[in-house]
Design a protein around this motif. Structure first.
Motif, PDB file in Angstrom:
ATOM      1  N   PRO B  47      61.003  12.946  27.262  1.00 30.39           N
ATOM      2  CA  PRO B  47      59.619  13.427  27.356  1.00 30.39           C
ATOM      3  C   PRO B  47      58.811  13.131  26.094  1.00 30.39           C
ATOM      4  O   PRO B  47      57.674  12.651  26.173  1.00 30.39           O
ATOM      5  N   HIS B  48      59.405  13.378  24.931  1.00 31.50           N
ATOM      6  CA  HIS B  48      58.665  13.130  23.695  1.00 31.50           C
ATOM      7  C   HIS B  48      58.563  11.638  23.391  1.00 31.50           C
ATOM      8  O   HIS B  48      57.552  11.186  22.838  1.00 31.50           O
ATOM      9  N   ALA B  49      59.593  10.882  23.752  1.00 26.81           N
ATOM     10  CA  ALA B  49      59.519   9.426  23.538  1.00 26.81           C
ATOM     11  C   ALA B  49      58.354   8.845  24.348  1.00 26.81           C
ATOM     12  O   ALA B  49      57.580   8.020  23.860  1.00 26.81           O
ATOM     13  N   GLN B  50      58.219   9.324  25.603  1.00 26.05           N
ATOM     14  CA  GLN B  50      57.149   8.811  26.467  1.00 26.05           C
ATOM     15  C   GLN B  50      55.776   9.292  25.998  1.00 26.05           C
ATOM     16  O   GLN B  50      54.813   8.526  25.963  1.00 26.05           O
ATOM     17  N   LEU B  51      55.711  10.553  25.610  1.00 21.08           N
ATOM     18  CA  LEU B  51      54.425  11.091  25.154  1.00 21.08           C
ATOM     19  C   LEU B  51      53.986  10.386  23.863  1.00 21.08           C
ATOM     20  O   LEU B  51      52.794  10.093  23.684  1.00 21.08           O
ATOM     21  N   GLY B  52      54.943  10.102  22.999  1.00 16.22           N
ATOM     22  CA  GLY B  52      54.636   9.368  21.765  1.00 16.22           C
ATOM     23  C   GLY B  52      54.087   7.979  22.068  1.00 16.22           C
ATOM     24  O   GLY B  52      53.126   7.520  21.435  1.00 16.22           O
ATOM     25  N   PHE B  53      54.678   7.326  23.072  1.00  8.83           N
ATOM     26  CA  PHE B  53      54.207   6.007  23.491  1.00  8.83           C
ATOM     27  C   PHE B  53      52.758   6.097  23.970  1.00  8.83           C
ATOM     28  O   PHE B  53      51.900   5.301  23.574  1.00  8.83           O
ATOM     29  N   LEU B  54      52.475   7.093  24.812  1.00 10.09           N
ATOM     30  CA  LEU B  54      51.113   7.251  25.345  1.00 10.09           C
ATOM     31  C   LEU B  54      50.127   7.582  24.219  1.00 10.09           C
ATOM     32  O   LEU B  54      49.004   7.082  24.179  1.00 10.09           O
ATOM     33  N   ARG B  55      50.584   8.441  23.294  1.00  8.52           N
ATOM     34  CA  ARG B  55      49.720   8.861  22.172  1.00  8.52           C
ATOM     35  C   ARG B  55      49.216   7.674  21.365  1.00  8.52           C
ATOM     36  O   ARG B  55      48.058   7.642  20.943  1.00  8.52           O
ATOM     37  N   GLU B  56      50.123   6.689  21.162  1.00  8.54           N
ATOM     38  CA  GLU B  56      49.736   5.531  20.340  1.00  8.54           C
ATOM     39  C   GLU B  56      48.711   4.649  21.025  1.00  8.54           C
ATOM     40  O   GLU B  56      48.016   3.878  20.366  1.00  8.54           O
ATOM     41  N   ARG B  57      48.634   4.740  22.353  1.00 11.02           N
ATOM     42  CA  ARG B  57      47.814   3.771  23.099  1.00 11.02           C
ATOM     43  C   ARG B  57      46.625   4.349  23.839  1.00 11.02           C
ATOM     44  O   ARG B  57      45.710   3.615  24.201  1.00 11.02           O
ATOM     45  N   TYR B  58      46.641   5.650  24.124  1.00  8.27           N
ATOM     46  CA  TYR B  58      45.588   6.231  24.964  1.00  8.27           C
ATOM     47  C   TYR B  58      45.126   7.575  24.391  1.00  8.27           C
ATOM     48  O   TYR B  58      45.854   8.214  23.629  1.00  8.27           O
ATOM     49  N   ALA B  59      43.947   7.995  24.818  1.00  5.55           N
ATOM     50  CA  ALA B  59      43.535   9.373  24.540  1.00  5.55           C
ATOM     51  C   ALA B  59      44.407  10.301  25.394  1.00  5.55           C
ATOM     52  O   ALA B  59      44.885   9.913  26.461  1.00  5.55           O
ATOM     53  N   LEU B  60      44.625  11.524  24.899  1.00  8.47           N
ATOM     54  CA  LEU B  60      45.505  12.471  25.595  1.00  8.47           C
ATOM     55  C   LEU B  60      44.795  13.789  25.865  1.00  8.47           C
ATOM     56  O   LEU B  60      44.078  14.313  25.004  1.00  8.47           O
ATOM     57  N   SER B  61      45.055  14.318  27.050  1.00 12.94           N
ATOM     58  CA  SER B  61      44.606  15.660  27.383  1.00 12.94           C
ATOM     59  C   SER B  61      45.838  16.520  27.645  1.00 12.94           C
ATOM     60  O   SER B  61      46.705  16.139  28.427  1.00 12.94           O
ATOM     61  N   PHE B  62      45.921  17.663  26.983  1.00 10.77           N
ATOM     62  CA  PHE B  62      46.996  18.626  27.260  1.00 10.77           C
ATOM     63  C   PHE B  62      46.440  19.706  28.168  1.00 10.77           C
ATOM     64  O   PHE B  62      45.432  20.348  27.847  1.00 10.77           O
ATOM     65  N   HIS B  63      47.117  19.878  29.290  1.00  6.36           N
ATOM     66  CA  HIS B  63      46.661  20.825  30.300  1.00  6.36           C
ATOM     67  C   HIS B  63      47.743  21.898  30.429  1.00  6.36           C
ATOM     68  O   HIS B  63      48.861  21.590  30.826  1.00  6.36           O
ATOM     69  N   GLY B  64      47.410  23.121  30.036  1.00  4.37           N
ATOM     70  CA  GLY B  64      48.402  24.190  30.087  1.00  4.37           C
ATOM     71  C   GLY B  64      48.477  24.805  31.473  1.00  4.37           C
ATOM     72  O   GLY B  64      47.458  24.932  32.162  1.00  4.37           O
ATOM     73  N   VAL B  65      49.676  25.173  31.889  1.00  2.85           N
ATOM     74  CA  VAL B  65      49.841  25.856  33.174  1.00  2.85           C
ATOM     75  C   VAL B  65      50.616  27.168  33.022  1.00  2.85           C
ATOM     76  O   VAL B  65      50.957  27.804  34.003  1.00  2.85           O
ATOM     77  N   GLY B  66      50.866  27.586  31.765  1.00  2.80           N
ATOM     78  CA  GLY B  66      51.715  28.760  31.594  1.00  2.80           C
ATOM     79  C   GLY B  66      51.180  29.827  30.661  1.00  2.80           C
ATOM     80  O   GLY B  66      51.883  30.782  30.340  1.00  2.80           O
ATOM     81  N   LEU B  67      49.932  29.689  30.226  1.00  8.28           N
ATOM     82  CA  LEU B  67      49.426  30.625  29.221  1.00  8.28           C
ATOM     83  C   LEU B  67      48.971  31.953  29.833  1.00  8.28           C
ATOM     84  O   LEU B  67      48.915  32.965  29.151  1.00  8.28           O
ATOM     85  N   SER B  68      48.664  31.941  31.118  1.00  8.92           N
ATOM     86  CA  SER B  68      48.283  33.165  31.833  1.00  8.92           C
ATOM     87  C   SER B  68      47.104  33.872  31.149  1.00  8.92           C
ATOM     88  O   SER B  68      47.170  35.067  30.830  1.00  8.92           O
ATOM     89  N   ILE B  69      46.028  33.110  30.964  1.00 11.29           N
ATOM     90  CA  ILE B  69      44.850  33.638  30.271  1.00 11.29           C
ATOM     91  C   ILE B  69      44.245  34.827  31.011  1.00 11.29           C
ATOM     92  O   ILE B  69      43.672  35.729  30.398  1.00 11.29           O
ATOM     93  N   GLY B  70      44.422  34.856  32.334  1.00  6.58           N
ATOM     94  CA  GLY B  70      43.867  35.963  33.113  1.00  6.58           C
ATOM     95  C   GLY B  70      44.775  37.172  33.204  1.00  6.58           C
ATOM     96  O   GLY B  70      44.496  38.111  33.951  1.00  6.58           O
ATOM     97  N   SER B  71      45.845  37.175  32.432  1.00 12.94           N
ATOM     98  CA  SER B  71      46.760  38.310  32.482  1.00 12.94           C
ATOM     99  C   SER B  71      46.116  39.567  31.923  1.00 12.94           C
ATOM    100  O   SER B  71      45.352  39.501  30.956  1.00 12.94           O
ATOM    101  N   THR B  72      46.448  40.716  32.523  1.00 12.23           N
ATOM    102  CA  THR B  72      45.959  41.978  31.966  1.00 12.23           C
ATOM    103  C   THR B  72      46.875  42.439  30.832  1.00 12.23           C
ATOM    104  O   THR B  72      46.622  43.450  30.190  1.00 12.23           O
ATOM    105  N   GLU B  73      47.961  41.682  30.622  1.00 10.07           N
ATOM    106  CA  GLU B  73      48.846  41.973  29.496  1.00 10.07           C
ATOM    107  C   GLU B  73      48.438  41.079  28.330  1.00 10.07           C
ATOM    108  O   GLU B  73      47.561  40.236  28.455  1.00 10.07           O
ATOM    109  N   ARG B  74      49.117  41.272  27.203  1.00  9.81           N
ATOM    110  CA  ARG B  74      48.837  40.433  26.033  1.00  9.81           C
ATOM    111  C   ARG B  74      49.185  38.983  26.311  1.00  9.81           C
ATOM    112  O   ARG B  74      50.083  38.681  27.066  1.00  9.81           O
ATOM    113  N   ILE B  75      48.456  38.076  25.649  1.00  8.46           N
ATOM    114  CA  ILE B  75      48.840  36.660  25.680  1.00  8.46           C
ATOM    115  C   ILE B  75      50.231  36.548  25.053  1.00  8.46           C
ATOM    116  O   ILE B  75      50.541  37.230  24.072  1.00  8.46           O
TER     117      ILE B  75
END
Lengths: 254, 289
Positions: B47-75
């Motif tokens: 995963p990191h080898a591939q992400l490093g390859f992409l980083r050197e050549r393209y712009a990157l967007s990180f999209h989180g799916v686990g932060l649970s910003i809408g949680s009524t509990e603490r982040i």
């Protein structure tokens, strides 16, 4: 969102027998069961899918339907505790070991254990293996106090069953067929570079590697390997250790 | 604090490891790649080898799916720390997350769950977005969700709710046009009305994807945001109407299930790029006139 409502939503999500929270509505219904079921289904299908992709050989052994049913029970009783889905299923082999409907496939949990280790190896820290040439530079007179650090991806699975060949056949690496030599396997899982490798260890090697992982010097590791299996051959194992890229450092104890 | 997004205003694709050989073989006509941040929180390996390859050549967007910003509990502070390490390491041009919750009571549901749009929820989300942005040292984009139910207590429209969060926190917005279409159909509303109310000037990125449609027990349409098929023409038309108003924006194709071969996914991105190109051509024609 009131905390109590979110808690109720979460509880109902996991238990289809419970009524929907009263404030959950749609423009067509005051009790939108089918719409709420989309969330339930997303959660369950997502978790089953995560297990299917992590345990393909296990799934092939039991068949898609049986696997999905087992995965559903596991997902219901042991949902993820972390947003890192790559770790989900670490407990699945233990679950299978005590999953009554799978009891007659005695080797199933060990094959799943091997697959779980493969995912951990895939994500393990990177480290450059020692070149095989480093092996020839070792001071042969001081072998006993040599401390070898194994690659962070190394895991050993000891089984009473021939899990390496069973796994290989069900992972598509070997044709399916009768297992000629039905005996226990010590399986090694490692990822010295980018590919995860699985191999069957020779006699005593599992004890040898486990001892090295526990920071024992070579002399002690060789003794425990020989104790576990008199057929253990230190020279062969040491050469294999370096040629397979399993060692990342080898230093004499000061 | 860095701006919310510095992705190029062109088409990008959600990266899937099975496409890596095809992507690595030749330079791709894409502005950026997006990855789910959580898939890169392991220590190392491919995963990191591939992400490093992409980083050197393209712009990157990180999209989180686990932060649970809408949680009524603490982040989850440990998760936020992992995100910080990842962003520090790769310096993505954008970080985005969802107006949704995904964890509760120590369980991770692995899905984006809905929120009632009330003043109380708004206050919680603002606090959480502030915390995330402070921890990451950057502004984030917040995405409109696909929803299947509503809450009786909701008192604010979703576009107004998102605008209020952005206004209070300085975050940008990620407009998922497929989610707009899906949610509108699911709630008997009009996507164009939703978009008329949406604060388009705050949009830093657009998402496009496929969905499938079934019916609920009353026979009313029920669209499911499955990310497992090509986008439909109506979504592409809505997208074109948005781009007509905003000008070109970074535009991502998401395809997460039944992932097709690379040329098909690239073809989806090229459809979006064609919209962006038409918009640029129109702008040029207008400024020449």
């Amino acid at each position: 969102m009131p905390h109590a409502l979110q808690a109720e939503f979460a509880t109902v999500l996991r238990d289809p027998a419970l009524p929907l929270p009263t404030s959950v509505i749609s423009h067509t219904s005051r009790t939108p069961q089918k719409r709420f079921a989309v969330y339930r289904n997303n959660v369950m299908v997502g978790l089953i899918g995560a297990l299917e992709s992590r345990f393909p050989a296990t799934r092939r052994i039991v068949g898609d339907e049986f696997f999905a049913a087992a995965a559903r029970v596991f997902a219901s009783t042991q949902p993820p505790r972390s947003p890192l889905m790559m770790t989900y299923g670490d407990e699945f082999p233990d679950f299978l070991a005590s999953f009554e409907p799978a009891a007659e496939i005695a080797y199933l949990a060990d094959v799943a254990g091997l697959e779980a280790a493969r995912t951990r190896a895939y994500h393990a820290a990177d480290a450059a293996p020692l070149e095989p040439a480093a092996f020839s530079q070792i001071d042969a007179d001081r072998l006993a106090d040599l401390c070898i650090v194994l690659h962070p991806s190394v895991e050993i699975i000891r089984s009473q069953f021939p899990i390496v060949v069973i796994w290989a056949m069900n992972a598509g690496d070997m044709e399916l067929g009768p297992v000629a030599d039905w005996r226990g396997d010590d399986a090694l899982v490692a990822r010295p570079a980018l590919d995860v490798e699985v191999r069957r260890l020779p006699p005593g090697a599992a004890a040898f590697l486990q001892s090295l992982s526990a920071d024992a010097p070579l002399g002690t590791a060789a003794e425990s390997a020989a104790a576990s299996d008199p057929a253990f051959d230190l020279a062969v194992n040491l050469a294999a250790l370096f040629s397979a890229g399993l060692a990342i450092s080898a230093t004499h104890r000061p | 604090m860095r701006i919310a997004s510095s992705l190029p205003a062109s088409a990008g694709v959600g990266f899937k490891p099975q496409h890596f050989p095809a992507i690595a073989a030749v330079a791709q006509p894409l502005g950026f790649f997006e990855v789910h941040a959580e898939n890169y929180m392991g220590a190392g390996g491919p995963p990191h080898a591939q992400l490093g390859f992409l980083r050197e050549r393209y712009a990157l967007s990180f999209h989180g799916v686990g932060l649970s910003i809408g949680s009524t509990e603490r982040i989850d502070r440990a998760h936020l720390a992992r995100l910080r390490i990842l962003c520090d390491r790769y310096q993505p041009e954008s970080f985005s997350e969802h107006l949704a919750w995904s964890s509760h009571g120590g369980i991770f549901f692995n899905d984006l769950l809905p929120l009632p749009y009330t003043q109380a929820t708004l206050a919680t989300i603002i606090e959480h977005v502030d915390e995330v942005q402070a921890a990451l040292g950057r502004r984030m984009l917040l995405e409109n969700p696909a929803t299947y139910v509503r809450f009786a207590e909701s008192e604010i429209s979703e576009p107004a709710f998102l605008a209020a969060i952005a206004g209070a926190t300085g975050c940008g917005l990620l407009l998922d046009v497929n989610n707009v279409y899906v949610s509108a159909r699911n709630h008997g509303a009009e996507a164009r009305v939703y978009l008329d109310e949406f604060p388009l000037d705050l949009v830093g990125e657009i998402h496009l994807a496929g969905h499938f449609e079934t019916v609920d027990e009353a026979g009313a349409p029920l669209c499911i945001d499955a990310h497992g098929s090509p986008m439909i023409d109506e979504v592409l038309a809505l997208y074109e109407s948005v781009i007509g108003r905003t000008g070109p924006l970074p535009t991502l194709i998401e395809w997460d299930n039944d992932v097709p071969d690379w040329p098909i996914l690239l073809g989806q991105a090229q459809s979006a790029q064609a919209v962006l190109d038409r918009c640029c051509a129109r702008d040029r024609a207008q400024s020449a006139a």
